[in-house]
Design a protein around this motif. Structure first.
Motif, PDB file in Angstrom:
ATOM      1  N   LYS A 185      11.445  19.484 -49.918  1.00 31.14           N
ATOM      2  CA  LYS A 185      11.359  18.032 -51.322  1.00 31.14           C
ATOM      3  C   LYS A 185      12.918  19.258 -52.308  1.00 31.14           C
ATOM      4  O   LYS A 185      13.360  18.174 -52.838  1.00 31.14           O
ATOM      5  N   VAL A 186      13.088  19.997 -51.674  1.00 35.22           N
ATOM      6  CA  VAL A 186      14.309  20.422 -52.339  1.00 35.22           C
ATOM      7  C   VAL A 186      15.249  21.598 -51.379  1.00 35.22           C
ATOM      8  O   VAL A 186      14.825  22.222 -50.351  1.00 35.22           O
ATOM      9  N   PRO A 187      17.039  21.463 -50.937  1.00 36.43           N
ATOM     10  CA  PRO A 187      17.707  22.352 -50.633  1.00 36.43           C
ATOM     11  C   PRO A 187      17.101  23.308 -50.274  1.00 36.43           C
ATOM     12  O   PRO A 187      17.619  24.200 -51.803  1.00 36.43           O
ATOM     13  N   ASN A 188      17.478  24.382 -49.286  1.00 39.74           N
ATOM     14  CA  ASN A 188      17.148  25.821 -49.198  1.00 39.74           C
ATOM     15  C   ASN A 188      18.220  26.038 -49.939  1.00 39.74           C
ATOM     16  O   ASN A 188      18.885  27.692 -49.908  1.00 39.74           O
ATOM     17  N   ARG A 189      19.951  25.561 -49.601  1.00 36.29           N
ATOM     18  CA  ARG A 189      21.142  25.837 -49.843  1.00 36.29           C
ATOM     19  C   ARG A 189      22.482  24.924 -49.550  1.00 36.29           C
ATOM     20  O   ARG A 189      21.523  23.571 -49.437  1.00 36.29           O
ATOM     21  N   ILE A 190      23.449  24.996 -49.906  1.00 40.28           N
ATOM     22  CA  ILE A 190      24.989  24.019 -49.739  1.00 40.28           C
ATOM     23  C   ILE A 190      25.279  24.519 -47.887  1.00 40.28           C
ATOM     24  O   ILE A 190      25.117  25.828 -48.226  1.00 40.28           O
ATOM     25  N   PRO A 191      25.759  23.388 -47.511  1.00 42.00           N
ATOM     26  CA  PRO A 191      26.408  24.672 -46.217  1.00 42.00           C
ATOM     27  C   PRO A 191      27.623  24.850 -47.244  1.00 42.00           C
ATOM     28  O   PRO A 191      28.782  24.392 -47.838  1.00 42.00           O
ATOM     29  N   PHE A 192      28.464  25.324 -45.274  1.00 39.01           N
ATOM     30  CA  PHE A 192      30.005  25.945 -46.240  1.00 39.01           C
ATOM     31  C   PHE A 192      30.774  25.290 -46.340  1.00 39.01           C
ATOM     32  O   PHE A 192      30.784  24.324 -45.756  1.00 39.01           O
ATOM     33  N   SER A 193      32.014  25.722 -46.847  1.00 35.73           N
ATOM     34  CA  SER A 193      32.871  24.768 -47.092  1.00 35.73           C
ATOM     35  C   SER A 193      33.359  24.114 -45.735  1.00 35.73           C
ATOM     36  O   SER A 193      33.693  25.014 -44.766  1.00 35.73           O
ATOM     37  N   SER A 194      33.495  22.789 -45.528  1.00 38.13           N
ATOM     38  CA  SER A 194      33.749  22.295 -44.334  1.00 38.13           C
ATOM     39  C   SER A 194      36.016  22.879 -44.056  1.00 38.13           C
ATOM     40  O   SER A 194      36.139  22.972 -42.769  1.00 38.13           O
ATOM     41  N   THR A 195      36.260  22.667 -45.387  1.00 42.12           N
ATOM     42  CA  THR A 195      37.904  23.548 -45.003  1.00 42.12           C
ATOM     43  C   THR A 195      38.027  25.070 -44.279  1.00 42.12           C
ATOM     44  O   THR A 195      38.371  25.123 -43.422  1.00 42.12           O
ATOM     45  N   GLU A 196      36.943  25.676 -44.089  1.00 40.74           N
ATOM     46  CA  GLU A 196      36.312  26.778 -43.320  1.00 40.74           C
ATOM     47  C   GLU A 196      36.783  26.726 -41.673  1.00 40.74           C
ATOM     48  O   GLU A 196      37.511  27.575 -40.827  1.00 40.74           O
ATOM     49  N   LEU A 220      34.090  31.831 -40.183  1.00 40.56           N
ATOM     50  CA  LEU A 220      32.769  30.844 -40.102  1.00 40.56           C
ATOM     51  C   LEU A 220      31.800  31.119 -39.443  1.00 40.56           C
ATOM     52  O   LEU A 220      30.766  31.532 -39.099  1.00 40.56           O
ATOM     53  N   ALA A 221      32.098  31.628 -37.630  1.00 44.17           N
ATOM     54  CA  ALA A 221      31.548  31.702 -36.675  1.00 44.17           C
ATOM     55  C   ALA A 221      30.460  32.543 -36.692  1.00 44.17           C
ATOM     56  O   ALA A 221      29.069  32.791 -36.972  1.00 44.17           O
ATOM     57  N   LYS A 222      31.184  33.981 -37.472  1.00 46.07           N
ATOM     58  CA  LYS A 222      30.214  34.948 -37.765  1.00 46.07           C
ATOM     59  C   LYS A 222      29.528  35.116 -39.386  1.00 46.07           C
ATOM     60  O   LYS A 222      28.070  35.291 -38.916  1.00 46.07           O
ATOM     61  N   ALA A 223      30.033  34.115 -39.494  1.00 46.92           N
ATOM     62  CA  ALA A 223      29.353  33.724 -41.455  1.00 46.92           C
ATOM     63  C   ALA A 223      27.422  33.095 -40.810  1.00 46.92           C
ATOM     64  O   ALA A 223      26.157  33.827 -41.812  1.00 46.92           O
ATOM     65  N   LYS A 224      27.900  31.925 -39.643  1.00 47.40           N
ATOM     66  CA  LYS A 224      26.536  31.307 -39.287  1.00 47.40           C
ATOM     67  C   LYS A 224      25.040  32.342 -38.592  1.00 47.40           C
ATOM     68  O   LYS A 224      24.788  31.805 -38.873  1.00 47.40           O
ATOM     69  N   GLN A 225      26.325  33.058 -38.191  1.00 46.34           N
ATOM     70  CA  GLN A 225      25.430  34.430 -37.341  1.00 46.34           C
ATOM     71  C   GLN A 225      24.457  34.662 -38.547  1.00 46.34           C
ATOM     72  O   GLN A 225      23.527  35.104 -38.613  1.00 46.34           O
ATOM     73  N   ASP A 263      24.053  25.876 -40.020  1.00 44.77           N
ATOM     74  CA  ASP A 263      24.011  25.335 -41.290  1.00 44.77           C
ATOM     75  C   ASP A 263      24.273  24.717 -42.102  1.00 44.77           C
ATOM     76  O   ASP A 263      25.128  23.368 -42.076  1.00 44.77           O
ATOM     77  N   ASP A 264      23.130  24.256 -42.846  1.00 39.82           N
ATOM     78  CA  ASP A 264      22.429  23.193 -43.317  1.00 39.82           C
ATOM     79  C   ASP A 264      21.746  23.307 -44.499  1.00 39.82           C
ATOM     80  O   ASP A 264      22.128  24.110 -45.060  1.00 39.82           O
ATOM     81  N   TYR A 265      21.125  22.286 -44.450  1.00 39.87           N
ATOM     82  CA  TYR A 265      20.525  22.631 -46.859  1.00 39.87           C
ATOM     83  C   TYR A 265      19.579  22.995 -45.984  1.00 39.87           C
ATOM     84  O   TYR A 265      18.589  23.499 -46.764  1.00 39.87           O
ATOM     85  N   ALA A 266      18.576  23.241 -45.094  1.00 39.97           N
ATOM     86  CA  ALA A 266      17.211  23.331 -44.253  1.00 39.97           C
ATOM     87  C   ALA A 266      16.910  24.915 -44.515  1.00 39.97           C
ATOM     88  O   ALA A 266      16.131  25.469 -44.465  1.00 39.97           O
ATOM     89  N   THR A 267      18.339  25.895 -43.565  1.00 38.84           N
ATOM     90  CA  THR A 267      18.224  27.172 -43.763  1.00 38.84           C
ATOM     91  C   THR A 267      18.112  27.884 -44.508  1.00 38.84           C
ATOM     92  O   THR A 267      18.477  27.517 -45.892  1.00 38.84           O
ATOM     93  N   MET A 268      17.137  28.592 -44.431  1.00 41.09           N
ATOM     94  CA  MET A 268      16.326  29.407 -46.054  1.00 41.09           C
ATOM     95  C   MET A 268      17.022  30.862 -46.252  1.00 41.09           C
ATOM     96  O   MET A 268      18.182  31.686 -45.063  1.00 41.09           O
ATOM     97  N   MET A 269      17.153  30.847 -47.759  1.00 38.17           N
ATOM     98  CA  MET A 269      18.247  32.972 -48.208  1.00 38.17           C
ATOM     99  C   MET A 269      17.353  33.593 -47.453  1.00 38.17           C
ATOM    100  O   MET A 269      16.438  33.670 -47.368  1.00 38.17           O
TER     101      MET A 269
END
Length: 525
Positions: A480-491, A499-504, A510-516
């Protein structure tokens, strides 16, 4: 820190920005000193703390963003909408936004690209000008930087804050939380030593848009941020959360409304977005809870619609994600924020701290200053006093009122909806732990208004308050609400390896569903 955000050009652009009017909200004397034709020498600037003060003002403007564009992009479109305080009624936002989890890249990138470099560069300048001195200015800047990074990590998750050898590398959210708490502890100790026995010490009042130079209040704010963070990580790391929470309360958090963290910025960001521009209106979620509770704060938060139908309720919200046919139709039938252009922006309050201490007591933390019931009721009473809503006694004794069914405005947009919660107001020590948590968080959420990001944090962290479905399709997302916002597309092009390490570190897509990090322990079972 973040190398690409703090190189020489960034610092020069910041200085140029300030010379071109970035400090127009300061006192008349400050503006006169900054006026062309009355230029001050470097010696004079250093003598009256003008240079450091300029960067401290810049940090305040960045981490408490009330400037209209910064507020809309960093606060309104994200936290205010996802925390279900407001929703858009601008039909141009229909097809792509955070509520429907498909926001434009420019929206997603804004906090990273616009907010971050302002406070990071200003902090570096304060460090440089201080030549290694850990004085009141440095402590103040540490607190402001913690405020800025906390809101960013709670939007994106992992974030580059300079903890790694590579200045552009991301750190995990857990590491960020521990670092920011260490910074707040360091700032508190510096301020304690600088104040000595003088609790009334006032320093650099002309540069302080929050507390007017009252050092003791900045120290309380540092402890209060620490308690806010401790409660946030309660389910993720119970042992550290308990330690940090008990330390914060023992050191002294905000307990009175005259200590609330509010900022003077004219015009107020929320006045621009809701009243002047008409892009934002009350969300159906908060309206339905407060209507059902007969909450006298509702009319303090929102205004009656300009075109209220006979017999309809006084305040009318709009469903989150409703497909707005025409802004000119929506604006007069839904409720705007009840603010003026010179209303102070609200960022942390005594009421929130009472609810945090109540949750600490619920989790069996020591030294919270009362029982769960006492602190819960204190939070409500503080909020009522903050908003001039009268005595809270009748409200706190109400054991039957529940969230109202939502009925849309005649001729409006979005669907009617039955209530999604049957929680009541009166505290019940015999309730289940889950019932106690829901009751506590619903009242905390109401009292957090208008700080939408904190409202969004509570929904994500606890699952409360229960909210209506998004009124439009959210594609493949079933949340019903996003769990986060995606990383900046400029990265992708500017910082691809990190950025690849950040996703790990994120531990998911890297979407709206992955939890904090602070969500997973409670919601991943």
């Amino acid at each position: 820190m973040i190398r690409k955000h703090i190189h020489g050009a960034a610092a020069i652009s910041l200085i140029a920005w300030m010379g071109l009017g970035g400090l127009t909200s300061c006192t008349a004397g400050f503006e006169e000193a900054n006026r062309p034709g009355n230029a001050a020498s470097a010696e004079e600037l250093g003598r009256d703390n003008y240079t450091v003060g300029s960067f401290l003002v810049q940090m305040q403007n960045a981490v408490f963003p009330e400037q209209e564009n910064a507020y809309q992009m960093d606060e309104d479109l994200i936290g205010n909408y996802l925390g279900r305080y407001f929703t858009y009624v601008n039909h141009n936002f229909n097809s792509a936004n955070f509520t429907t989890m498909n926001a434009p890249a420019g929206w997603v990138n804004w906090p990273f690209k616009n907010i971050t470099p302002k406070f990071v560069s200003a902090f570096k300048e304060i460090e440089r000008l201080g030549e290694g001195r850990k004085d009141i200015n440095y402590a103040w800047a540490l607190i402001l930087r913690a405020q800025g990074y906390l809101r960013l990590t709670d939007k994106y998750g992992p974030f580059p804050i300079g903890l790694e050898k590579d200045a552009d590398a991301y750190s995990s959210q857990e590491a960020i939380y521990n670092k920011l708490i260490a910074d707040l502890d360091e700032a508190s100790e510096i301020l304690k030593n600088q104040m000595g026995d003088n609790d009334g010490l006032i320093v650099s009042a002309m540069y302080d848009k929050v507390y007017g130079g009252k050092v003791a209040n900045w120290r309380r704010f540092a402890h209060s941020l620490k308690l806010r963070m401790a409660v946030r990580m309660r389910f993720a790391d119970p042992e550290k959360a308990k330690k940090y929470g008990e330390e914060a309360v023992a050191a002294g958090v905000i307990t009175q409304n005259d200590q609330n963290c509010t900022i003077a910025y004219v015009p107020l960001g929320l006045h621009k977005t809701s009243v002047e521009w008409g892009d934002s209106r009350a969300c159906a979620d908060i309206e339905s809870y407060m209507t059902g509770f007969n909450d006298p704060r509702l009319n303090k938060y929102f205004k009656e619609p300009a075109e209220r139908s006979p017999g309809s309720r006084a305040i009318i919200g709009c469903r989150a994600g409703a497909k707005i046919g025409n802004k000119s139709v929506a604006v007069p039938i839904y409720s705007a924020a009840n603010v003026e252009s010179n209303t102070r922006g609200i960022w942390l309050t005594a009421a929130e701290m009472a609810f945090c201490r109540a949750e600490g007591a619920l989790a069996n933390w020591s030294g919270m200053g009362g029982t769960v019931k006492e602190l819960y009721e204190e939070g409500v009473r503080l909020s009522f006093r903050q908003w001039g809503a009268g005595d809270a006694g009748t409200y706190l004794n109400d054991s039957w009122s529940m969230q109202a069914y939502y009925n849309n405005a005649p001729g409006g947009f979005g669907k009617n909806a039955p209530r999604v919660s049957d929680i009541t107001i009166r505290w019940n020590d015999d309730g289940t732990e889950e019932e106690k948590l829901e009751r506590l968080i619903v009242q905390k959420w109401i009292a957090l208004f208008p700080d939408g990001q904190e409202a969004w944090n509570e929904i994500r962290r606890t699952g409360y308050p229960k909210v209506f479905d998004v009124d439009q399709s959210t594609g493949s997302y079933n949340i019903k609400v996003p769990n986060r916002i995606p990383f900046s597309s400029t990265e992708i092009t500017e910082n691809p390896e990190n950025l690849a390490k950040a996703k790990q570190l994120l531990g998911g897509a890297d979407d709206y569903a992955t939890m904090m990090w602070w969500q997973r322990a409670r919601h991943s079972k």
